[in-house]
Write a protein that holds these residues in place. Sequence first.
Motif, PDB file in Angstrom:
ATOM      1  N   THR A 189      49.004  19.353  62.273  1.00 58.06           N
ATOM      2  CA  THR A 189      50.471  18.732  61.897  1.00 58.06           C
ATOM      3  C   THR A 189      50.730  17.818  61.182  1.00 58.06           C
ATOM      4  O   THR A 189      50.760  16.981  61.854  1.00 58.06           O
ATOM      5  N   CYS A 190      51.532  17.612  60.550  1.00 56.79           N
ATOM      6  CA  CYS A 190      51.801  16.596  59.703  1.00 56.79           C
ATOM      7  C   CYS A 190      52.903  16.287  58.734  1.00 56.79           C
ATOM      8  O   CYS A 190      54.068  17.202  58.868  1.00 56.79           O
ATOM      9  N   MET A 231      47.595  28.630  71.721  1.00 58.56           N
ATOM     10  CA  MET A 231      47.873  30.084  71.159  1.00 58.56           C
ATOM     11  C   MET A 231      48.402  31.300  71.604  1.00 58.56           C
ATOM     12  O   MET A 231      48.167  32.003  72.203  1.00 58.56           O
ATOM     13  N   GLN A 232      49.227  31.536  71.280  1.00 52.27           N
ATOM     14  CA  GLN A 232      50.185  33.120  70.991  1.00 52.27           C
ATOM     15  C   GLN A 232      50.167  33.204  70.410  1.00 52.27           C
ATOM     16  O   GLN A 232      51.312  32.562  69.154  1.00 52.27           O
ATOM     17  N   GLY A 233      50.031  34.616  69.450  1.00 57.56           N
ATOM     18  CA  GLY A 233      49.970  34.877  68.586  1.00 57.56           C
ATOM     19  C   GLY A 233      49.964  34.398  67.107  1.00 57.56           C
ATOM     20  O   GLY A 233      48.983  33.844  66.817  1.00 57.56           O
ATOM     21  N   ASN A 234      50.514  33.744  66.237  1.00 60.49           N
ATOM     22  CA  ASN A 234      50.433  33.286  64.577  1.00 60.49           C
ATOM     23  C   ASN A 234      51.712  31.379  65.245  1.00 60.49           C
ATOM     24  O   ASN A 234      51.345  31.029  64.338  1.00 60.49           O
ATOM     25  N   GLN A 235      51.267  31.007  66.793  1.00 55.81           N
ATOM     26  CA  GLN A 235      51.953  30.351  66.886  1.00 55.81           C
ATOM     27  C   GLN A 235      50.532  28.882  67.158  1.00 55.81           C
ATOM     28  O   GLN A 235      49.996  29.703  68.514  1.00 55.81           O
ATOM     29  N   ARG A 236      50.799  27.464  67.220  1.00 55.34           N
ATOM     30  CA  ARG A 236      49.615  26.867  67.896  1.00 55.34           C
ATOM     31  C   ARG A 236      50.458  25.615  69.134  1.00 55.34           C
ATOM     32  O   ARG A 236      51.486  25.571  68.488  1.00 55.34           O
ATOM     33  N   ARG A 237      50.068  25.201  69.497  1.00 57.75           N
ATOM     34  CA  ARG A 237      50.956  25.041  70.657  1.00 57.75           C
ATOM     35  C   ARG A 237      50.021  23.302  70.788  1.00 57.75           C
ATOM     36  O   ARG A 237      49.253  23.449  71.126  1.00 57.75           O
ATOM     37  N   LEU A 238      50.587  22.202  70.900  1.00 59.72           N
ATOM     38  CA  LEU A 238      50.116  21.091  71.157  1.00 59.72           C
ATOM     39  C   LEU A 238      50.626  20.531  72.196  1.00 59.72           C
ATOM     40  O   LEU A 238      51.709  20.250  71.736  1.00 59.72           O
ATOM     41  N   ILE A 239      50.121  19.589  73.901  1.00 60.80           N
ATOM     42  CA  ILE A 239      50.733  18.894  74.475  1.00 60.80           C
ATOM     43  C   ILE A 239      49.909  17.937  75.397  1.00 60.80           C
ATOM     44  O   ILE A 239      48.933  18.014  75.801  1.00 60.80           O
ATOM     45  N   ILE A 240      50.108  16.687  75.265  1.00 60.92           N
ATOM     46  CA  ILE A 240      49.937  15.105  75.751  1.00 60.92           C
ATOM     47  C   ILE A 240      50.909  14.356  75.904  1.00 60.92           C
ATOM     48  O   ILE A 240      51.837  13.863  75.700  1.00 60.92           O
ATOM     49  N   GLN A 281      53.512  15.844  70.831  1.00 56.73           N
ATOM     50  CA  GLN A 281      54.037  17.266  71.436  1.00 56.73           C
ATOM     51  C   GLN A 281      54.502  17.803  70.187  1.00 56.73           C
ATOM     52  O   GLN A 281      54.932  17.211  69.003  1.00 56.73           O
ATOM     53  N   ALA A 282      53.609  19.442  69.533  1.00 47.63           N
ATOM     54  CA  ALA A 282      53.870  19.390  68.693  1.00 47.63           C
ATOM     55  C   ALA A 282      53.214  21.161  68.722  1.00 47.63           C
ATOM     56  O   ALA A 282      52.861  21.291  69.687  1.00 47.63           O
ATOM     57  N   THR A 283      54.047  21.944  67.818  1.00 47.48           N
ATOM     58  CA  THR A 283      54.406  23.198  67.511  1.00 47.48           C
ATOM     59  C   THR A 283      54.340  23.829  66.143  1.00 47.48           C
ATOM     60  O   THR A 283      55.261  23.526  65.534  1.00 47.48           O
ATOM     61  N   ILE A 284      53.649  24.780  65.613  1.00 52.45           N
ATOM     62  CA  ILE A 284      53.649  25.489  64.371  1.00 52.45           C
ATOM     63  C   ILE A 284      52.891  26.562  64.449  1.00 52.45           C
ATOM     64  O   ILE A 284      53.155  27.454  64.976  1.00 52.45           O
ATOM     65  N   SER A 331      55.698  23.407  61.251  1.00 58.43           N
ATOM     66  CA  SER A 331      56.390  23.072  62.312  1.00 58.43           C
ATOM     67  C   SER A 331      57.681  23.184  63.085  1.00 58.43           C
ATOM     68  O   SER A 331      58.615  23.533  62.177  1.00 58.43           O
ATOM     69  N   SER A 332      57.369  23.261  64.079  1.00 63.90           N
ATOM     70  CA  SER A 332      59.064  23.919  64.811  1.00 63.90           C
ATOM     71  C   SER A 332      59.158  22.151  65.560  1.00 63.90           C
ATOM     72  O   SER A 332      60.187  22.374  66.302  1.00 63.90           O
ATOM     73  N   GLN A 333      58.187  21.718  65.736  1.00 60.78           N
ATOM     74  CA  GLN A 333      57.748  20.398  66.753  1.00 60.78           C
ATOM     75  C   GLN A 333      56.873  19.439  65.807  1.00 60.78           C
ATOM     76  O   GLN A 333      55.989  20.131  65.701  1.00 60.78           O
ATOM     77  N   TYR A 334      57.192  18.089  66.288  1.00 57.22           N
ATOM     78  CA  TYR A 334      55.887  17.069  66.138  1.00 57.22           C
ATOM     79  C   TYR A 334      56.918  15.272  66.303  1.00 57.22           C
ATOM     80  O   TYR A 334      57.868  15.644  66.135  1.00 57.22           O
TER      81      TYR A 334
END
Length: 202
Positions: free
Chosen positions: A16-17, A126-135, A140-143, A174-177
Motif C-alpha cells: 500500500t502507498c 489474510m482474510q477474504g479480500n482483506q490483507r493486514r500488516l502489523i509491526i 499498521q496497514a489494512t487494504i 487502504s482503510s489504514q496506513y
Amino acid sequence: MNTATNWNLQGSYFETCNCETACPCVWLQPPSEGDCKLLVAWHIDSGYLNDEKLDDLNVALACYSPGHMKEGNWQAALYVDERATDTQFDAITQIYAGKLGGHPAILMSFVTEVWGIKRVKIDFKMQGNQRRLIIPDIAQATIESIQGIKGGDATIDNPPLCVVSSHPTVVAKSSQYQYQDYDKAWKFTERNGYYSPFTYQP
C-alpha cells in the motif's frame, strides 16, 4: 557455479502507498502525490536458500521514492521476522537486498539509500479480500480489494513496474496506513493497495 543462487520463495504479498488508486507508478507515470511512500509485506509459505528452509516467515519493506520511481533514488528499510534464526535472517537479507538475483535484484537496483535492517515481530493476516500488516510500534496497514465490473476482484497483469511479476495483481484500497520509524511519520487512508500470490527465484 555459485550455489548461493539456489533459492526460491513462494507465498502471498501485499503493498500500500500514498498514491491514488490505482497507483500510476506501475505504468511508469509520476506518483499522484509527487512522491511515493510505500509499505510492502510478504508471507513466505515455502522457501529456501540452498539447504536453509525459510517457510512461514514474514518480511516487510518501507520504501520512499522522492519523485518518479523509474528515476531511482529510492530509500528503504527492511524488516525481517523475529522468529528467523540467524542463518534464516542472513538468507532473507541477501535475497531481499537483491544480492542473489531475480526480481528482488531489479527492485533493489532503484534503491540508493538503506535506512536499516531490523529483526521485528511481523503479523501478516489474510482474510477474504482483506490483507493486514502489523509491526508493533512501527507499521499498521489494512487494504481491501476493489470489485471489477464483471464481478470478482479487479486485477492488473504485466505492468512495466511492479513488486511482483509472477502473478496478476489485485487492485485494492487502504482503510489504514501508518508508518513511524527512521524519523518518518506517514499516515493516510483510502489510498492505493495491491496484493497477490508471489514467486521469487533467480
